[in-house]
Motif scaffolding. Structure first.
Motif, short mmCIF file in Angstrom:
data_model
loop_
_atom_site.label_atom_id
_atom_site.label_comp_id
_atom_site.label_asym_id
_atom_site.label_seq_id
_atom_site.Cartn_x
_atom_site.Cartn_y
_atom_site.Cartn_z
N PRO A 1 0.88 -1.37 -0.10
CA PRO A 1 0.05 0.06 -0.01
C PRO A 1 0.89 1.20 0.06
CG PRO A 1 -0.06 -1.05 2.12
CD PRO A 1 0.56 -2.17 1.37
N ASP A 2 0.22 2.35 -0.07
CA ASP A 2 0.90 3.68 -0.17
C ASP A 2 1.79 3.94 0.95
OD1 ASP A 2 0.08 4.02 -2.72
OD2 ASP A 2 -1.77 5.08 -2.25
N ASN A 3 1.31 3.62 2.24
CA ASN A 3 2.09 3.92 3.20
C ASN A 3 3.20 2.90 3.74
OD1 ASN A 3 0.41 1.86 3.92
ND2 ASN A 3 0.07 2.47 6.19
N VAL A 4 3.78 2.20 2.51
CA VAL A 4 4.91 1.27 2.70
C VAL A 4 5.96 1.64 1.69
CG1 VAL A 4 5.76 -1.09 2.71
CG2 VAL A 4 3.54 -0.58 3.62
N HIS A 5 7.35 2.01 2.16
CA HIS A 5 8.22 2.58 1.19
C HIS A 5 9.43 1.65 1.45
CE1 HIS A 5 5.55 6.25 1.35
NE2 HIS A 5 5.60 5.88 2.73
N CYS A 6 10.01 1.68 0.43
CA CYS A 6 11.62 0.96 0.45
C CYS A 6 12.61 1.68 0.65
CB CYS A 6 11.62 0.15 -0.95
SG CYS A 6 13.17 -1.08 -1.07
N LEU A 7 13.58 1.73 1.43
CA LEU A 7 14.73 2.30 1.52
C LEU A 7 15.88 1.35 1.22
CD1 LEU A 7 14.09 4.56 4.74
CD2 LEU A 7 13.89 5.09 2.50
N ALA A 8 16.67 1.59 0.23
CA ALA A 8 17.90 1.15 -0.22
C ALA A 8 19.02 1.62 0.83
CB ALA A 8 18.04 1.34 -1.57
N ILE A 9 19.52 0.66 1.21
CA ILE A 9 20.64 0.75 2.26
C ILE A 9 21.86 0.08 2.19
CG2 ILE A 9 19.11 1.49 4.09
CD1 ILE A 9 19.52 -1.05 5.49
N ASP A 10 22.84 0.79 2.69
CA ASP A 10 24.09 -0.08 2.83
C ASP A 10 24.56 -0.25 4.31
OD1 ASP A 10 27.05 -0.81 2.53
OD2 ASP A 10 27.59 1.17 2.13
N TYR A 11 24.41 -1.26 4.83
CA TYR A 11 24.67 -1.62 6.38
C TYR A 11 26.18 -1.44 6.59
CZ TYR A 11 19.92 -3.54 6.67
OH TYR A 11 18.59 -3.58 6.77
N GLU A 12 26.97 -1.27 5.71
CA GLU A 12 28.29 -1.30 5.92
C GLU A 12 28.83 0.09 6.51
OE1 GLU A 12 30.80 -2.83 2.80
OE2 GLU A 12 29.99 -4.91 2.95
N SER A 13 28.07 1.19 5.94
CA SER A 13 28.18 2.56 6.17
C SER A 13 27.44 3.10 7.50
CB SER A 13 28.03 3.09 5.05
OG SER A 13 28.09 4.66 5.34
N VAL A 14 27.89 3.59 8.77
CA VAL A 14 27.28 3.98 9.72
C VAL A 14 26.54 5.22 9.38
CG1 VAL A 14 26.93 4.75 12.03
CG2 VAL A 14 28.16 2.36 11.64
N PRO A 15 27.28 6.18 9.00
CA PRO A 15 26.97 7.57 8.56
C PRO A 15 25.77 7.45 7.27
CG PRO A 15 29.46 7.36 8.56
CD PRO A 15 29.04 5.90 8.58
N GLN A 16 25.77 6.74 6.50
CA GLN A 16 25.07 6.55 5.40
C GLN A 16 23.69 6.11 6.29
OE1 GLN A 16 23.15 4.00 3.58
NE2 GLN A 16 22.91 4.29 1.69
N LEU A 17 23.59 5.23 7.04
CA LEU A 17 22.36 4.76 7.73
C LEU A 17 21.77 5.77 8.48
CD1 LEU A 17 23.60 1.12 9.10
CD2 LEU A 17 21.70 1.68 7.35
N GLN A 18 22.59 6.38 9.35
CA GLN A 18 22.44 7.46 10.22
C GLN A 18 21.46 8.48 9.46
OE1 GLN A 18 25.25 9.33 12.44
NE2 GLN A 18 24.06 11.19 13.04
N ASN A 19 22.20 8.90 8.18
CA ASN A 19 21.38 10.08 7.36
C ASN A 19 20.13 9.43 6.87
OD1 ASN A 19 21.75 12.44 5.77
ND2 ASN A 19 21.48 10.90 3.97
N LEU A 20 20.06 8.18 6.42
CA LEU A 20 18.92 7.80 5.94
C LEU A 20 17.54 7.96 7.10
CD1 LEU A 20 18.12 6.36 3.20
CD2 LEU A 20 18.18 4.18 4.28
#
Length: 316
Positions: free
Chosen positions: A43-62
């Motif tokens: 449904p419209d209230n479910v979204h996909c976020l592509a992530i890189d689990y190896e990068s803590v800064p990228q995860l934090q920003n996401l």
């Protein structure tokens, strides 16, 4: 409204949690995935976020840019690689300015309250996630203990996103290899019921306890076999594996295990069955504590006998 991120939300328990959480239109549910698109219609209230689990800064920003409030981890299997990914996610959540709550991928039993001789290979991995969470007092967390998933006793007929895993009682083949005497009490919960309680947790303003206990039903393996025999209309071939054998990693193979070797190597699967068997015989699956069921009696949980009768009656 709660903005929730589910790690491992494309399959298994994670997918079941997403299915339940998105039932409330006010919630925004984000599936954390290594891929950029979901593998299922949502449904419209479910979204996909592509992530890189190896990068803590990228995860934090996401997490910050999407204003995530609650993170739920169902990352599996508990390998060293997954351990590192979850620890990085915990660090990113704690360092973000938005995440206030975190559910680690503990699901099952209390790995801090078990027999030191329980041969479960991922016990240390589970414990290390909590050690990481303890570093960040400002981040609320709770370990959800729901026992063994009931889904496996209704497969392949029941609705479930879990991978096939038929533990101890092969209803289709009318065979059972029961841990211990078969009289030990064991907690089982259907994943759909786990999801309903997790939704209650997410929507509550109360401070989370570090341990959350859920019980769909508490039964013995003798009761499971009795229900299965009634549903199938035939007697089962039943053997018992002693506690000593289980501690030594010895477990009787049932036909249902063989197809699973394509997913889990035989040695690993039988070791897992032996480990859980020890935990069941020694009472680790018979929880003691305050159950979330008591706080939410409106959640009517599925009972094992009804579950078996629903999906196996008349299947001779």
């Amino acid at each position: 409204m709660v903005r929730i991120a589910v790690a491992g939300g494309t399959g298994g328990l994670g997918r079941t949690l997403v299915d339940e959480l998105c039932q409330c239109d006010e919630h925004s549910v984000f599936v954390l995935s290594r891929k950029s698109q979901l593998s299922f219609e949502a449904p419209d209230n479910v979204h996909c976020l592509a992530i890189d689990y190896e990068s803590v800064p990228q995860l934090q920003n996401l997490l910050e840019s999407n204003q995530i409030h609650t993170v739920i981890s169902t990352m599996n299997p508990p390998t060293p690689e997954v351990q590192t990914a979850q620890n990085n996610l915990i660090q990113a959540a704690a360092q973000s300015g938005t995440v206030k709550r975190f559910v680690p991928s503990e699901w099952g039993i209390d790995y801090f309250n078990d027999d030191e001789h329980v041969p479960l290979p991922w016990k240390t991995v589970k414990q290390q996630a909590i050690a990481e969470l303890e570093k960040y007092p400002s981040l609320q967390y709770t370990m959800v203990h729901n026992g063994y998933f009931m889904d496996y006793f209704g497969m392949p007929q029941c609705q479930s996103h879990m991978l096939a895993e038929i533990p101890y009682v092969d209803i289709a083949a009318a065979k059972a290899a029961i841990p211990g005497s078969g009289n030990d009490k064991v907690t089982f919960t259907y994943t759909k019921d786990v999801a309903k309680f997790v939704r209650k947790l997410v929507e509550s303003d109360d401070k989370w306890p570090t341990r959350t206990f859920i019980a769909g039903d508490v039964v013995t393996f003798h009761e499971i076999v009795e229900a299965a025999e009634q549903a199938r209309g035939r007697k089962f071939d039943v053997v018992h594996d002693s506690l000593q054998d289980l501690r030594e990693g010895k477990v009787t193979e049932i036909p249902a295990y063989r197809p699973i070797y394509k997913i889990f190597p035989k040695e690993f699967l039988l070791q897992m069955m032996a480990g859980f068997g020890v935990a069941m015989v020694t009472g680790i699956f018979a929880f003691e504590g305050k159950f979330l069921n008591e706080k939410h009696p409106e959640v009517r949980t599925t009972k094992m006998r009804d579950f078996i009768m629903t999906y196996w009656s008349g299947r001779h």
